[in-house]
Design an enzyme around this catalytic site. Structure first.
Site, mmCIF file in Angstrom:
data_model
loop_
_atom_site.group_PDB
_atom_site.id
_atom_site.type_symbol
_atom_site.label_atom_id
_atom_site.label_comp_id
_atom_site.label_asym_id
_atom_site.label_seq_id
_atom_site.Cartn_x
_atom_site.Cartn_y
_atom_site.Cartn_z
ATOM 1 N N LEU A 206 -14.863 42.607 22.154
ATOM 2 C CA LEU A 206 -14.814 43.446 20.952
ATOM 3 C C LEU A 206 -13.610 43.012 20.125
ATOM 4 O O LEU A 206 -12.509 42.907 20.660
ATOM 5 C CB LEU A 206 -14.663 44.924 21.321
ATOM 6 C CG LEU A 206 -15.829 45.615 22.038
ATOM 7 C CD1 LEU A 206 -15.431 47.036 22.426
ATOM 8 C CD2 LEU A 206 -17.061 45.653 21.154
ATOM 9 N N HIS A 207 -13.834 42.759 18.834
ATOM 10 C CA HIS A 207 -12.679 42.392 18.003
ATOM 11 C C HIS A 207 -12.795 42.868 16.561
ATOM 12 O O HIS A 207 -11.815 42.877 15.831
ATOM 13 C CB HIS A 207 -12.494 40.862 18.005
ATOM 14 C CG HIS A 207 -13.528 40.140 17.198
ATOM 15 N ND1 HIS A 207 -14.796 39.900 17.669
ATOM 16 C CD2 HIS A 207 -13.487 39.618 15.953
ATOM 17 C CE1 HIS A 207 -15.492 39.248 16.750
ATOM 18 N NE2 HIS A 207 -14.734 39.069 15.697
ATOM 19 N N ARG A 208 -13.984 43.289 16.122
ATOM 20 C CA ARG A 208 -14.144 43.645 14.715
ATOM 21 C C ARG A 208 -13.440 44.964 14.409
ATOM 22 O O ARG A 208 -13.506 45.909 15.190
ATOM 23 C CB ARG A 208 -15.631 43.741 14.343
ATOM 24 C CG ARG A 208 -16.305 42.387 14.405
ATOM 25 C CD ARG A 208 -17.671 42.353 13.775
ATOM 26 N NE ARG A 208 -18.226 41.017 13.941
ATOM 27 C CZ ARG A 208 -18.010 39.997 13.116
ATOM 28 N NH1 ARG A 208 -17.265 40.176 12.034
ATOM 29 N NH2 ARG A 208 -18.533 38.819 13.348
#
Length: 365
Positions: A206-208
């Site tokens: 997860l990075h957004r």
């Protein structure tokens, strides 16, 4: 002799340009290239060994234009790339993907009357809140030669008025790299440390900002994933910033293993053997499709719809409540199998170089 400046601004860009460089090197002495790293992203893993793994030379120059806001970064890249082009004129600037460097270097090239080729042209998410979508739209509006990954991308370009003779349907260079490197995937240290077994764990990324910057939403997502992932270990290579947020939210579980970001060969070793991947990345959906691994994408849109129509990817959206039914489907053995995507065959870069030579022979430069 055709002279090309190849632009890369971030680690994934180098994965995309590596096979193009190999194809140029294997095509005879018809193309001379200069590899330009804009320095958009600083990545401590991008040492000499990184370039050795990809079997490409280190960049001819690093413009070191990273840091600052979107506008500052764009301005720095443009100023420094303009100087680079004045000092090293070229016939063609080749940009890949959709990072800020892609757009900024395309603009500079056109203003200096240099032709632009865009690899991964025509990709669209329809979401203007994503910086990448703006980069795609601007780049494609001033590109001369469009190298595309899918018929969907071709249609996006046609509908915006691009002439057929400027669209070259070639496939996906990221898959060239994946297929070449697949036999060399490396078991990461955590494999033995966590006693992982094939198809008996999940991989997460997860990075957004939409997922990680809204703390309550992030906690709810994590709680749902943990609650509905059976008794499987969750391996989460996580950015230190996100790890700090999660720890602050009190997100922890014996099955949740937050580990340092992994190298390309180590990460894909995990992905290839996972029961499924939960992600908000675009590139990972391509890799899971080719490797036949179920993929759950926590986004409301995707610029890679072929990974859903052909592949193993499902777009769950960003509502945490979508995770439970998706996990139930996975554990019931009902996840779609997926099939091969046309031209994602490891030969994309050869096709790109073939077309570049044809364009050059037609004396369009």
């Amino acid at each position: 002799m055709l002279k090309i400046s190849i632009i890369a601004g971030a680690r994934p860009n180098f994965m995309k340009i590596a096979p193009i460089i190999h194809a140029i090197q294997n095509s005879g002495n018809y193309i001379k290239f200069r590899l330009i790293h804009t320095g958009q992203h600083y990545d401590k893993k991008m040492s000499g060994s990184f370039f050795e793994q990809l079997e490409i030379p280190e960049p001819d120059v690093n413009l070191e234009a990273g840091g600052g806001s979107q506008a500052e970064q764009t301005a720095n890249i443009m100023v420094r790339f303009e100087k680079e082009l004045h000092e090293n004129p070229t016939d063609l600037v080749l940009v890949v993907g959709d990072v800020t460097s892609t757009m900024a270097c395309a603009v500079v090239a056109q203003k200096l009357h240099t032709k632009v080729a865009h690899v991964e042209a025509g990709i669209r998410s329809g979401d203007w809140s994503m910086p990448e979508e703006i980069n795609r739209l601007v780049t494609d509006s001033i590109t001369n030669y469009f190298f595309t990954t899918s018929e969907i991308a071709n249609n996006n370009l046609r509908s915006s008025g691009i002439e057929e003779e400027r669209i070259f349907y070639v496939g996906n260079t990221m898959i060239d790299t994946l297929l070449k490197q697949r036999p060399r995937f490396q078991q990461p240290e955590i494999w033995k440390k966590l006693n992982l077994k094939d198809k008996e764990y999940l991989v997460m990324t997860l990075h957004r900002p939409a997922n990680v910057d809204q703390e309550e939403k992030l906690k709810e997502l994590m709680d749902e994933i943990i609650a509905h992932s059976g008794n499987l270990p969750l391996v989460f290579p996580v950015h230190p910033r996100t790890a700090k947020i999660l720890q602050g939210l009190g997100v922890s579980h014996p099955r949740l293993h937050m580990v340092e970001p992994l190298g390309y060969l180590e990460f894909n070793y995990l992905v290839e053997r996972a029961k499924a991947v939960v992600t908000d990345s675009g590139g990972i959906t391509e890799e899971t499709t080719v490797m036949g691994v179920p993929c759950m994408t926590l986004r409301d849109n995707t610029e890679r719809p072929e990974t859903m129509t052909f592949g193993t990817n499902e777009l769950l959206g960003t509502n945490p409540k979508a995770i439970k039914p998706a996990m139930e489907k996975l554990f019931a053995g009902e996840w779609k199998q997926g099939k091969k995507i046309p031209l994602w065959d490891g030969k994309t870069a050869k096709r790109i170089v073939k077309y570049l030579l044809e364009i050059s022979n037609n004396k369009e430069f």
